[in-house]
Structures are given as C-alpha cells and as structure tokens.
Scaffold this active site. Structure first.
Site, PDB file in Angstrom:
ATOM      1  N   TYR A 147      14.286  27.931  24.777  1.00 52.60           N
ATOM      2  CA  TYR A 147      15.454  28.424  24.039  1.00 52.60           C
ATOM      3  C   TYR A 147      16.550  28.842  25.017  1.00 52.60           C
ATOM      4  CZ  TYR A 147      18.516  31.668  21.622  1.00 52.60           C
ATOM      5  OH  TYR A 147      19.624  32.318  21.141  1.00 52.60           O
ATOM      6  N   LYS A 182      14.938  36.552   8.996  1.00 56.05           N
ATOM      7  CA  LYS A 182      14.573  36.187  10.359  1.00 56.05           C
ATOM      8  C   LYS A 182      13.117  36.478  10.717  1.00 56.05           C
ATOM      9  CE  LYS A 182      17.505  36.999  13.719  1.00 56.05           C
ATOM     10  NZ  LYS A 182      17.718  35.644  14.268  1.00 56.05           N
TER      11      LYS A 182
END
Length: 331
Positions: free
Chosen positions: A139, A177
């Site tokens: 990421y 989330k």
C-alpha cells in the site's frame, strides 16, 4: 463547472462532497465502487449531480464526456495496509491514478489526490523528501511510486497537481472501514459496549498508552483540500497532519469524557479512569513486535509555506466533536 470526487462514498471523499455542498457546490460527479452497498449512506445527506462506477469513469473522462471539469479530488483507493495482493494494489492505487492524472493534464483540470503517510514507513522523520521515504508494505509503495511520477511531471505541468500525505485521520463517515477505521471510532464503540477502553501496554521504552500518532480530524483534511482548490497556482506534495503527536491515552480520555458528558457525568483524569477500570492496558501483542510505529508526527513546514495558516483541531477538540456526531446518529 463540474467537480469530480472519486471515492465519493468513502470516508474522506464523502466529507469532501459535504464540504463542497456547504460552499454551494452541487455540480459534483461522485465516482465510487458500491460493491459494499452500505457506503451509500455517506452520500444520503449530500447533493450530487451524478454517480458513476469507477470502472466506467476514467475512459469517459479521458474522452471529454463531462465537459468543462474544474477539478478532480481523487480519494478512491484501496487503503487497507494489510492487503497482500500486490497486483490488485498496484492496478487500483497506481495504474488507475496514473491514467486519471494524464486525463487531468490533458484537460487542464486541477488534480488533488490522496497520498499517504505510509510512504514514510520505517522512517523516523516525516518530511516530504525522498531520503525519508521507506514504505513497509505494498500500500505504502503504491502511493510512494505515484508520488515519484508526480515529482517528475510537476516541472512541465500546466495545471495543478497536489498530493496530500494523510496521517491518522478520524471523524464522521468512516463506519464502513471496519478494522481500518480510526482508533477514536473503535474506542467509542468499545466503551459503549464494554464500559472500558483497552490500550497497548509498555513497549519499546514507551509507557502504557503513550505510543503516539499525528491524529488529524477529517474536518481539517477537508479544509486543506478546499484551500488548494481555491489556489490552483499551488502544486506539490504536502503532509496533511497537525504537526503534533499525541498519545493514544489522549484519544481514550477524550472518548470516555465525551460519553460521560452525554450522560451528565463529570470529566475524569486519565489516572482516575485507570483506577475505575474505564481505561485498561493490555500486553503488547507479540505479532506486532518489530512492526509497529510508536511515534509519528508530520512536518507541516511545506504546507505552511504554501500559505495554509488555519490552526488544526487538537485530539481533545476533534474527538469530542466526533463523539457528539456519532451519538446523534446512534440515538
């Protein structure tokens, strides 16, 4: 003129849409992937002109289907730092963003995108400089690699390109989330369910709960994004944190006292919370040893140098507001 927000049903994206609405902007094209349908809730109180799935968007934008586009806020990405599918991450976060950048440059649209503090990884210095960029996961690498492209393109770009390295953002509209939601969100739910907040104990020379982060309210994140929208002459990559590092203890105390206030109870100090069992410390997990950052603090010199002068909310201010927002919606 049209404004486009990708990741518009997500956490930061939906807050940007709402912030634009509060300025009277409603000619907004919202772009997202609603495979997780519950994210639509983030847009229910927002005004948009149209919605597009992310798979259809870039090709249509590149063809000029949306006419005169003023700006693109690109908040859409896979933000799960635990994701291990590197091909997916690079296609979604790097290649997609690159195609969008090219379309913006071709059409002269302002391009404001989400980078990440994950680009710093193992660094102990958080300044927008190649020497301090050491991503620890794919990421972070996907964000880092795109930032390098931006650095090469900036000298010849004729329209704005701005990247924001978000630090630990918390605030409204992050319910979807899951494990990647903020510590404030998890503490709020934990305290309501169990009557206590659990924090990591001593680790790496840090006393219990004193590991610290640069926690920044999404309110401030939106304000900075809109500042650069208003200043298309300013480009670059900027840290977006408060420039302060505050311990996890501060988050816990702010959450507990906000919830106590809602029940008409007096505020307590950290020591009093520990004595009453409202804050507990648990053994630091073996699985995180050697992989955990005990301290982050953004260097906001470049942001200040670009003219942004507003003060950032402290944890105490921002978390208290956030808890009130959560309580209003859970009543």
């Amino acid at each position: 003129m049209t404004i486009i927000v990708t990741g518009a049903a997500g956490f930061i994206g939906s807050n940007i849409v709402k912030g634009l609405n509060e300025r009277g902007e409603t000619n907004i094209i919202a772009v997202d992937n609603l495979t997780r349908a519950e994210k639509f809730n983030n847009l229910v109180d927002c005004e948009i002109a149209d919605y597009l799935d992310k798979t259809d968007f870039v090709a249509r934008f590149a063809r000029g289907d949306f006419g005169n586009v003023r700006a693109v806020f690109h908040e859409g990405a896979c933000s799960d730092t635990m994701e291990t599918d590197g091909r997916y991450m690079m296609e979604n976060n790097y290649r997609y963003t690159l195609a969008l950048l090219e379309a913006c440059l071709e059409q002269g649209a302002q391009f404001l995108y989400a980078s990440s503090a994950a680009t710093y990884g193992a660094s102990t210095m958080f300044r927008e400089d190649r020497d301090y960029e050491k991503p620890l996961n794919v990421y972070g690498y996907s964000k880092f690699l795109f930032d390098q492209v931006v650095r090469r393109r900036l000298p010849s770009a004729h329209s704005q390109i701005v990247g924001f390295r978000y630090f630990n953002v918390y605030g409204p509209r992050e319910f979807h989330k899951g494990r990647m939601a903020s510590v404030a969100f998890h503490h709020f739910n934990q305290f309501r369910a169990e009557g206590t907040v659990k924090l990591f104990g001593e680790y790496n020379g840090y006393a219990p709960g004193t590991q610290s982060r640069d926690f920044v309210s999404v309110e401030d994140v939106v304000k900075v994004n809109l500042y650069f929208l208003d200043h298309p002459e300013k480009s670059g990559i900027f840290n977006l944190g408060t420039g302060r590092s505050q311990p996890f203890n501060d988050i816990a105390v702010s959450v507990v006292n906000a919830l106590r206030e809602s029940e008409g109870k007096p505020a307590l100090s950290l020591d009093e919370m520990v004595q009453e069992g409202l804050v507990e410390y648990v053994k630091f997990p073996d699985a995180l040893r050697g992989k955990y950052q005990c301290f982050t603090q953004s260097d906001v010199s470049r942001l200040r140098g670009a003219g942004y002068s507003d003060q950032f909310l402290t944890v105490q201010e921002g978390v208290s507001r956030y808890c009130k927002w959560l309580l209003e919606r859970s009543a």
